[in-house]
Scaffold this motif. Structure first.
Motif, PDB file in Angstrom:
ATOM      1  N   THR A  41       0.829  -1.202   0.000  1.00  0.00           N
ATOM      2  CA  THR A  41       0.000   0.000   0.000  1.00  0.00           C
ATOM      3  C   THR A  41       0.863   1.252   0.000  1.00  0.00           C
ATOM      4  N   VAL A  42       1.893   1.283   0.845  1.00  0.00           N
ATOM      5  CA  VAL A  42       2.804   2.429   0.887  1.00  0.00           C
ATOM      6  C   VAL A  42       3.466   2.616  -0.474  1.00  0.00           C
ATOM      7  N   ASP A  43       3.969   1.538  -1.048  1.00  0.00           N
ATOM      8  CA  ASP A  43       4.603   1.621  -2.371  1.00  0.00           C
ATOM      9  C   ASP A  43       3.630   2.170  -3.411  1.00  0.00           C
ATOM     10  N   ALA A  44       2.391   1.713  -3.381  1.00  0.00           N
ATOM     11  CA  ALA A  44       1.379   2.171  -4.344  1.00  0.00           C
ATOM     12  C   ALA A  44       1.057   3.644  -4.145  1.00  0.00           C
ATOM     13  N   LYS A  45       0.934   4.084  -2.907  1.00  0.00           N
ATOM     14  CA  LYS A  45       0.627   5.488  -2.639  1.00  0.00           C
ATOM     15  C   LYS A  45       1.749   6.389  -3.141  1.00  0.00           C
ATOM     16  N   ILE A  46       2.992   5.966  -2.985  1.00  0.00           N
ATOM     17  CA  ILE A  46       4.135   6.744  -3.475  1.00  0.00           C
ATOM     18  C   ILE A  46       4.118   6.802  -4.996  1.00  0.00           C
TER      19      ILE A  46
ATOM     20  N   THR B 126       3.874  15.095  -4.866  1.00  0.00           N
ATOM     21  CA  THR B 126       4.383  15.181  -3.497  1.00  0.00           C
ATOM     22  C   THR B 126       3.483  14.363  -2.583  1.00  0.00           C
ATOM     23  N   VAL B 127       4.089  13.421  -1.879  1.00  0.00           N
ATOM     24  CA  VAL B 127       3.355  12.538  -0.967  1.00  0.00           C
ATOM     25  C   VAL B 127       3.998  12.664   0.405  1.00  0.00           C
ATOM     26  N   VAL B 128       3.181  12.870   1.432  1.00  0.00           N
ATOM     27  CA  VAL B 128       3.671  13.022   2.792  1.00  0.00           C
ATOM     28  C   VAL B 128       2.968  12.003   3.683  1.00  0.00           C
ATOM     29  N   PHE B 129       3.748  11.224   4.382  1.00  0.00           N
ATOM     30  CA  PHE B 129       3.213  10.334   5.398  1.00  0.00           C
ATOM     31  C   PHE B 129       3.504  11.032   6.718  1.00  0.00           C
ATOM     32  N   SER B 130       2.478  11.424   7.412  1.00  0.00           N
ATOM     33  CA  SER B 130       2.645  12.305   8.551  1.00  0.00           C
ATOM     34  C   SER B 130       1.726  11.910   9.688  1.00  0.00           C
ATOM     35  N   LYS B 131       1.990  12.485  10.826  1.00  0.00           N
ATOM     36  CA  LYS B 131       1.042  12.404  11.920  1.00  0.00           C
ATOM     37  C   LYS B 131       0.386  13.761  12.127  1.00  0.00           C
ATOM     38  N   LEU B 132       0.998  14.802  11.630  1.00  0.00           N
ATOM     39  CA  LEU B 132       0.379  16.120  11.686  1.00  0.00           C
ATOM     40  C   LEU B 132       1.122  17.059  10.741  1.00  0.00           C
ATOM     41  N   LEU B 133       0.431  17.581   9.751  1.00  0.00           N
ATOM     42  CA  LEU B 133       1.000  18.560   8.838  1.00  0.00           C
ATOM     43  C   LEU B 133      -0.138  19.430   8.341  1.00  0.00           C
ATOM     44  N   LYS B 134      -0.034  20.732   8.549  1.00  0.00           N
ATOM     45  CA  LYS B 134      -1.156  21.610   8.236  1.00  0.00           C
ATOM     46  C   LYS B 134      -0.922  22.478   6.996  1.00  0.00           C
ATOM     47  N   ASP B 135       0.248  23.117   6.872  1.00  0.00           N
ATOM     48  CA  ASP B 135       0.453  24.126   5.832  1.00  0.00           C
ATOM     49  C   ASP B 135       1.498  23.687   4.813  1.00  0.00           C
ATOM     50  N   ALA B 136       1.186  23.932   3.536  1.00  0.00           N
ATOM     51  CA  ALA B 136       2.148  23.712   2.456  1.00  0.00           C
ATOM     52  C   ALA B 136       1.652  24.434   1.220  1.00  0.00           C
TER      53      ALA B 136
ATOM     54  N   ASP C   6      -0.579  14.723  -1.270  1.00  0.00           N
ATOM     55  CA  ASP C   6      -1.354  13.738  -0.535  1.00  0.00           C
ATOM     56  C   ASP C   6      -0.757  13.632   0.867  1.00  0.00           C
ATOM     57  N   VAL C   7      -1.618  13.578   1.874  1.00  0.00           N
ATOM     58  CA  VAL C   7      -1.176  13.405   3.255  1.00  0.00           C
ATOM     59  C   VAL C   7      -1.884  12.201   3.839  1.00  0.00           C
ATOM     60  N   TYR C   8      -1.129  11.360   4.489  1.00  0.00           N
ATOM     61  CA  TYR C   8      -1.675  10.207   5.178  1.00  0.00           C
ATOM     62  C   TYR C   8      -1.343  10.364   6.647  1.00  0.00           C
TER      63      TYR C   8
ATOM     64  N   GLY D 268      14.819   3.456   6.233  1.00  0.00           N
ATOM     65  CA  GLY D 268      15.712   3.430   7.381  1.00  0.00           C
ATOM     66  C   GLY D 268      15.359   4.497   8.412  1.00  0.00           C
ATOM     67  N   GLN D 269      14.300   5.225   8.163  1.00  0.00           N
ATOM     68  CA  GLN D 269      13.856   6.301   9.056  1.00  0.00           C
ATOM     69  C   GLN D 269      12.486   5.951   9.611  1.00  0.00           C
ATOM     70  N   ARG D 270      12.373   5.881  10.912  1.00  0.00           N
ATOM     71  CA  ARG D 270      11.096   5.521  11.521  1.00  0.00           C
ATOM     72  C   ARG D 270      10.208   6.728  11.783  1.00  0.00           C
ATOM     73  N   THR D 271      10.815   7.899  11.920  1.00  0.00           N
ATOM     74  CA  THR D 271      10.054   9.091  12.273  1.00  0.00           C
ATOM     75  C   THR D 271       9.275   9.630  11.077  1.00  0.00           C
ATOM     76  N   VAL D 272       8.241  10.397  11.387  1.00  0.00           N
ATOM     77  CA  VAL D 272       7.459  11.089  10.377  1.00  0.00           C
ATOM     78  C   VAL D 272       7.489  12.580  10.689  1.00  0.00           C
ATOM     79  N   PRO D 273       7.330  13.430   9.702  1.00  0.00           N
ATOM     80  CA  PRO D 273       6.840  13.098   8.379  1.00  0.00           C
ATOM     81  C   PRO D 273       7.893  12.388   7.534  1.00  0.00           C
ATOM     82  N   SER D 274       7.396  11.636   6.584  1.00  0.00           N
ATOM     83  CA  SER D 274       8.203  10.955   5.575  1.00  0.00           C
ATOM     84  C   SER D 274       7.785  11.583   4.246  1.00  0.00           C
ATOM     85  N   ILE D 275       8.636  12.405   3.687  1.00  0.00           N
ATOM     86  CA  ILE D 275       8.265  13.246   2.552  1.00  0.00           C
ATOM     87  C   ILE D 275       8.874  12.690   1.266  1.00  0.00           C
ATOM     88  N   TRP D 276       8.017  12.590   0.262  1.00  0.00           N
ATOM     89  CA  TRP D 276       8.390  12.043  -1.045  1.00  0.00           C
ATOM     90  C   TRP D 276       7.974  13.035  -2.126  1.00  0.00           C
TER      91      TRP D 276
END
Length: 88
Positions: free
Chosen positions: A6-11, A17-27, A32-34, A54-62
């Motif tokens: 699913t992650v691979d497909a979303k990317i 620009t795809v962001v996997f986040s726990k909180l992101l408001k402005d850009a 896409d934000v998940y 190799g990074q566990r923290t978010v946001p994970s920005i693509w």
């Protein structure tokens, strides 16, 4: 579908620009934000991202399928002018 698939497909199929986040408001970029903490499989997605980057923290920005990093990486790209190049 597994979290990794699913992650691979979303990317691959999301906006440029795809962001996997726990909180992101402005850009300024349309992206896409998940919000992983709002998804039933959010922890699995975060594990899949950690395996991929190799990074566990978010946001994970693509951008354009390329892993940019997290917030401090994005800010560094903005300061250096590289973000404009990536979004051009």
């Amino acid at each position: 579908m597994s979290a990794k698939s699913t992650v691979d497909a979303k990317i691959a199929q999301g906006k440029r620009t795809v962001v996997f986040s726990k909180l992101l408001k402005d850009a300024n970029e349309d992206f896409d934000v998940y919000e992983l903490d709002e998804l039933d499989e959010g922890a699995d997605w975060q594990n899949a991202l950690a395996e991929k980057t190799g990074q566990r923290t978010v946001p994970s920005i693509w951008i354009g399928g390329q892993f940019i990093g997290g917030c401090s990486d994005l800010e560094a790209h903005q300061r250096s002018g590289k973000l404009k190049q990536l979004l051009a």
